[in-house]
Write a protein that holds these residues in place. Structure first.
Motif, PDB file in Angstrom:
ATOM      1  N   HIS A 242       0.842  -1.205   0.000  1.00 50.15           N
ATOM      2  CA  HIS A 242       0.000   0.000   0.000  1.00 50.15           C
ATOM      3  C   HIS A 242       0.870   1.246   0.000  1.00 50.15           C
ATOM      4  O   HIS A 242       1.952   1.237   0.557  1.00 50.15           O
ATOM      5  CB  HIS A 242      -0.858   0.076   1.269  1.00 50.15           C
ATOM      6  CG  HIS A 242      -1.716  -1.102   1.489  1.00 50.15           C
ATOM      7  ND1 HIS A 242      -2.830  -1.348   0.730  1.00 50.15           N
ATOM      8  CD2 HIS A 242      -1.633  -2.102   2.384  1.00 50.15           C
ATOM      9  CE1 HIS A 242      -3.394  -2.464   1.155  1.00 50.15           C
ATOM     10  NE2 HIS A 242      -2.684  -2.951   2.157  1.00 50.15           N
ATOM     11  N   VAL A 243       0.327   2.323  -0.566  1.00 46.52           N
ATOM     12  CA  VAL A 243       0.952   3.628  -0.407  1.00 46.52           C
ATOM     13  C   VAL A 243       0.304   4.296   0.800  1.00 46.52           C
ATOM     14  O   VAL A 243      -0.918   4.291   0.930  1.00 46.52           O
ATOM     15  CB  VAL A 243       0.754   4.482  -1.678  1.00 46.52           C
ATOM     16  CG1 VAL A 243       1.248   5.901  -1.444  1.00 46.52           C
ATOM     17  CG2 VAL A 243       1.467   3.851  -2.845  1.00 46.52           C
ATOM     18  N   VAL A 244       1.126   4.801   1.713  1.00 43.10           N
ATOM     19  CA  VAL A 244       0.602   5.424   2.930  1.00 43.10           C
ATOM     20  C   VAL A 244       0.981   6.894   2.934  1.00 43.10           C
ATOM     21  O   VAL A 244       2.145   7.240   2.788  1.00 43.10           O
ATOM     22  CB  VAL A 244       1.184   4.751   4.195  1.00 43.10           C
ATOM     23  CG1 VAL A 244       0.601   5.381   5.433  1.00 43.10           C
ATOM     24  CG2 VAL A 244       0.937   3.269   4.180  1.00 43.10           C
ATOM     25  N   GLU A 245      -0.024   7.760   3.073  1.00 39.90           N
ATOM     26  CA  GLU A 245       0.263   9.188   3.211  1.00 39.90           C
ATOM     27  C   GLU A 245      -0.377   9.675   4.492  1.00 39.90           C
ATOM     28  O   GLU A 245      -1.591   9.645   4.638  1.00 39.90           O
ATOM     29  CB  GLU A 245      -0.299   9.954   2.009  1.00 39.90           C
ATOM     30  CG  GLU A 245       0.460   9.664   0.726  1.00 39.90           C
ATOM     31  CD  GLU A 245      -0.248  10.206  -0.487  1.00 39.90           C
ATOM     32  OE1 GLU A 245      -1.400   9.784  -0.740  1.00 39.90           O
ATOM     33  OE2 GLU A 245       0.326  11.062  -1.178  1.00 39.90           O
ATOM     34  N   GLY A 246       0.452  10.090   5.439  1.00 37.50           N
ATOM     35  CA  GLY A 246      -0.074  10.586   6.697  1.00 37.50           C
ATOM     36  C   GLY A 246      -0.334   9.458   7.672  1.00 37.50           C
ATOM     37  O   GLY A 246       0.177   8.355   7.525  1.00 37.50           O
ATOM     38  N   ALA A 247      -1.152   9.747   8.669  1.00 40.53           N
ATOM     39  CA  ALA A 247      -1.388   8.758   9.707  1.00 40.53           C
ATOM     40  C   ALA A 247      -2.856   8.737  10.076  1.00 40.53           C
ATOM     41  O   ALA A 247      -3.531   9.757  10.044  1.00 40.53           O
ATOM     42  CB  ALA A 247      -0.568   9.092  10.944  1.00 40.53           C
ATOM     43  N   ASN A 248      -3.343   7.545  10.370  1.00 33.07           N
ATOM     44  CA  ASN A 248      -4.675   7.416  10.960  1.00 33.07           C
ATOM     45  C   ASN A 248      -4.640   6.224  11.899  1.00 33.07           C
ATOM     46  O   ASN A 248      -3.550   5.755  12.262  1.00 33.07           O
ATOM     47  CB  ASN A 248      -5.749   7.296   9.878  1.00 33.07           C
ATOM     48  CG  ASN A 248      -5.451   6.175   8.904  1.00 33.07           C
ATOM     49  OD1 ASN A 248      -5.055   5.086   9.318  1.00 33.07           O
ATOM     50  ND2 ASN A 248      -5.625   6.443   7.620  1.00 33.07           N
ATOM     51  N   LEU A 249      -5.775   5.712  12.297  1.00 39.25           N
ATOM     52  CA  LEU A 249      -5.763   4.638  13.286  1.00 39.25           C
ATOM     53  C   LEU A 249      -5.329   3.296  12.691  1.00 39.25           C
ATOM     54  O   LEU A 249      -5.016   2.369  13.415  1.00 39.25           O
ATOM     55  CB  LEU A 249      -7.145   4.502  13.941  1.00 39.25           C
ATOM     56  CG  LEU A 249      -7.546   5.693  14.826  1.00 39.25           C
ATOM     57  CD1 LEU A 249      -8.967   5.523  15.327  1.00 39.25           C
ATOM     58  CD2 LEU A 249      -6.609   5.841  16.008  1.00 39.25           C
ATOM     59  N   HIS A 250      -5.301   3.178  11.336  1.00 41.27           N
ATOM     60  CA  HIS A 250      -4.932   1.899  10.731  1.00 41.27           C
ATOM     61  C   HIS A 250      -3.497   1.883  10.240  1.00 41.27           C
ATOM     62  O   HIS A 250      -2.789   0.908  10.382  1.00 41.27           O
ATOM     63  CB  HIS A 250      -5.859   1.581   9.562  1.00 41.27           C
ATOM     64  CG  HIS A 250      -7.300   1.595   9.936  1.00 41.27           C
ATOM     65  ND1 HIS A 250      -7.828   0.645  10.766  1.00 41.27           N
ATOM     66  CD2 HIS A 250      -8.297   2.450   9.636  1.00 41.27           C
ATOM     67  CE1 HIS A 250      -9.106   0.922  10.946  1.00 41.27           C
ATOM     68  NE2 HIS A 250      -9.408   2.011  10.285  1.00 41.27           N
ATOM     69  N   ASN A 252       0.268   4.351   9.331  1.00 39.02           N
ATOM     70  CA  ASN A 252       1.009   5.489   9.841  1.00 39.02           C
ATOM     71  C   ASN A 252       2.297   5.527   9.050  1.00 39.02           C
ATOM     72  O   ASN A 252       3.070   4.572   9.090  1.00 39.02           O
ATOM     73  CB  ASN A 252       1.234   5.229  11.337  1.00 39.02           C
ATOM     74  CG  ASN A 252       2.301   6.074  11.945  1.00 39.02           C
ATOM     75  OD1 ASN A 252       2.709   7.073  11.366  1.00 39.02           O
ATOM     76  ND2 ASN A 252       2.768   5.670  13.105  1.00 39.02           N
ATOM     77  N   GLU A 253       2.528   6.605   8.311  1.00 35.74           N
ATOM     78  CA  GLU A 253       3.713   6.644   7.444  1.00 35.74           C
ATOM     79  C   GLU A 253       5.015   6.735   8.231  1.00 35.74           C
ATOM     80  O   GLU A 253       6.091   6.619   7.664  1.00 35.74           O
ATOM     81  CB  GLU A 253       3.617   7.819   6.470  1.00 35.74           C
ATOM     82  CG  GLU A 253       3.714   9.173   7.135  1.00 35.74           C
ATOM     83  CD  GLU A 253       4.048  10.295   6.156  1.00 35.74           C
ATOM     84  OE1 GLU A 253       3.248  10.534   5.251  1.00 35.74           O
ATOM     85  OE2 GLU A 253       5.111  10.920   6.314  1.00 35.74           O
ATOM     86  N   TYR A 254       4.944   6.935   9.544  1.00 35.29           N
ATOM     87  CA  TYR A 254       6.172   7.112  10.331  1.00 35.29           C
ATOM     88  C   TYR A 254       6.663   5.811  10.950  1.00 35.29           C
ATOM     89  O   TYR A 254       7.771   5.759  11.466  1.00 35.29           O
ATOM     90  CB  TYR A 254       5.945   8.137  11.440  1.00 35.29           C
ATOM     91  CG  TYR A 254       5.509   9.488  10.927  1.00 35.29           C
ATOM     92  CD1 TYR A 254       6.424  10.357  10.371  1.00 35.29           C
ATOM     93  CD2 TYR A 254       4.175   9.866  10.975  1.00 35.29           C
ATOM     94  CE1 TYR A 254       6.028  11.586   9.877  1.00 35.29           C
ATOM     95  CE2 TYR A 254       3.767  11.102  10.489  1.00 35.29           C
ATOM     96  CZ  TYR A 254       4.700  11.949   9.945  1.00 35.29           C
ATOM     97  OH  TYR A 254       4.309  13.153   9.463  1.00 35.29           O
TER      98      TYR A 254
END
Lengths: 326, 126
Positions: A242-250, A252-254
């Motif tokens: 997956h491409v991840v941009e930013g963070a949410n509860l599922h 987290n790009e960090y």
């Protein structure tokens, strides 16, 4: 009226009523009990954070790399500065609160009013800053790729500087496919589509020789491991999902999603405390203006809400240490 | 006045003339400690990267400085300094005991689970 009983015959006796245990009034004592229990709640959250961190000790994000933004200063790398500012604001509002309590002891209504007002302003600045911090964290900064195993791959150039996905990946126009299911509700569960597909990222990586992959695993110096060019290509081609941009509860790009979960939960719970503190402060502020405590000849209510407000500051001192420093 | 304040901090090293003055003094001290923490956090001196009791030396410094700040917030802003010693003990010992207990158990368990992934046959990077 001479028959009215004005003494109960128990004055001066320990259990006769009217005596203050521990020389503290009922309200203050109860506020201390509440603070102890709330402190235990917060420590349970922070201990749970510590648990997850020790569990992923070799792959936990470095806070300096996550929280580097300051409002109005775009694109500058300023780790911790804004959080330090938030800490200072909260300590400052604690000071104005304790000054209000002190003025209350001397029954100076106008001074209590002023200091309560400043405390409320400080609290609002803090809550606003936290909202900004959340929105920056949710938006993310560089973007990353998640592997099948749920790990995060970030991109750096040959000098080790972070590279954003937008710097080397070209998006192909994706039509936002809306599946129609029988109930016509498919769009509800589809979520948002990332800007790039995995194929876009692989093309971008192949086209730019100077881009390398950085994994979330820390090497013996405590820095994230950077892969060689060949390893980078094969890693992304074989594992990226997956491409991840930013963070949410599922995702987290960090780093591990748990980092984002704890961040939202603990700072959110603290922010909720600050918010309720502001609301209680406003109520007390109007009571001060209306002269409620002037009539009582006691500003103890200000003292009690002050205890709560300082407690919120106290919790932030710990959240600051364990989320941003350690 | 019924509200007497103890005006000494640092075990009597500094004695303030009034409660207001003490508040500003404590603010200066707290800001200093925070500044030191932020500077250490940004520059991360190499000399403090050694390990001590399972954690970096720098992290121990941060935790100790935090506890110092917590002490002055509770003692001077929350006026714990002016309360009776039984109230102090009731609040502080209860919290410290339960928190140390919980933190010890959870961190121990977290470290154990890390070892299982690290040295055992379970994998999470595939």
């Amino acid at each position: 009226m001479s028959t009215t009983v004005v003494t109960s015959g128990t004055e001066g006796k320990t259990w006769g009523g009217g005596s203050k245990p521990l020389h503290a009034s009922y309200g203050k004592l109860m506020m201390w009990f509440f603070i102890v229990s709330d402190a235990l709640t917060f420590s349970a959250f922070l201990a749970a954070y510590g648990f997850s961190r020790f569990k992923f000790i070799d792959a936990w994000p470095i806070a300096d790399e996550v929280f580097t933004h300051v409002p109005f200063l775009h694109g500058q790398d300023l780790p911790m500065i804004y959080v330090a500012f938030m800490t200072f604001i909260l300590i400052m509002s604690s000071v104005t609160m304790v000054l209000a309590v002190d003025a209350g002891h001397h029954l100076k209504k106008s001074k209590v009013t002023l200091y309560m007002f400043l405390t409320i302003i400080g609290g609002l600045i803090f809550v606003g800053s936290q909202a900004w911090e959340w929105s920056t964290f949710i938006k993310g900064s560089y973007g990353a790729v998640q592997t099948k195993g749920g790990n995060i791959l970030q991109f750096v150039d040959t000098d080790g500087h972070r590279v954003a996905l937008s710097d080397f990946v070209v998006a192909t126009p994706v039509e936002n496919v809306r599946r129609e299911d029988v109930n016509g509700l498919a769009s509800v569960s589809q979520g948002t589509t990332p800007t790039y597909t995995i194929e876009n990222v692989i093309h971008g990586l192949e086209a730019h020789d100077n881009i390398l992959v950085r994994t979330q695993f820390l090497n013996e110096h405590g820095h994230p491991t950077v892969l060689s060019r060949e390893e980078s290509l094969s890693k992304v081609k074989s594992e990226a999902k997956h491409v991840v941009e930013g963070a949410n509860l599922h995702v987290n790009e960090y780093g591990p999603p748990l980092f984002a979960d704890f961040f939202f939960f603990i700072t959110g719970f603290h922010g909720f405390h600050v918010f309720s503190g502001v609301v209680i402060n406003i109520i007390i502020f109007f009571n001060v203006i209306l002269g409620t405590y002037e009539k009582r000849k006691s500003y103890e209510m200000v003292e009690k809400v002050g205890l709560y407000w300082h407690f919120v500051d106290l919790v932030w001192v710990f959240v600051f240490t364990f989320f941003y420093l350690v | 006045m019924a509200h007497e304040h103890k005006l000494e901090i640092f075990r009597g090293l500094i004695k303030f003339k009034s409660n207001t003055q003490k508040i500003w003094g404590v603010l200066v001290f707290l800001s200093l400690v925070t500044t030191v923490e932020v500077i250490l956090g940004i520059y991360k001196p190499e000399s403090m990267m050694g390990h001590f009791l399972g954690m970096k030396l720098l992290n121990w410094v941060f935790i100790i400085l935090t506890l110092v700040k917590a002490y002055y917030i509770t003692w001077d802003f929350m006026h714990m300094r002016d309360e009776t010693s039984s109230l102090k003990r009731m609040v502080v010992w209860t919290a410290i005991f339960l928190i140390l207990y919980l933190v010890f158990i959870l961190l121990q368990e977290g470290g154990y689970i890390f070892d299982v992934y690290d040295k055992g046959y379970l994998k999470r990077d595939f």
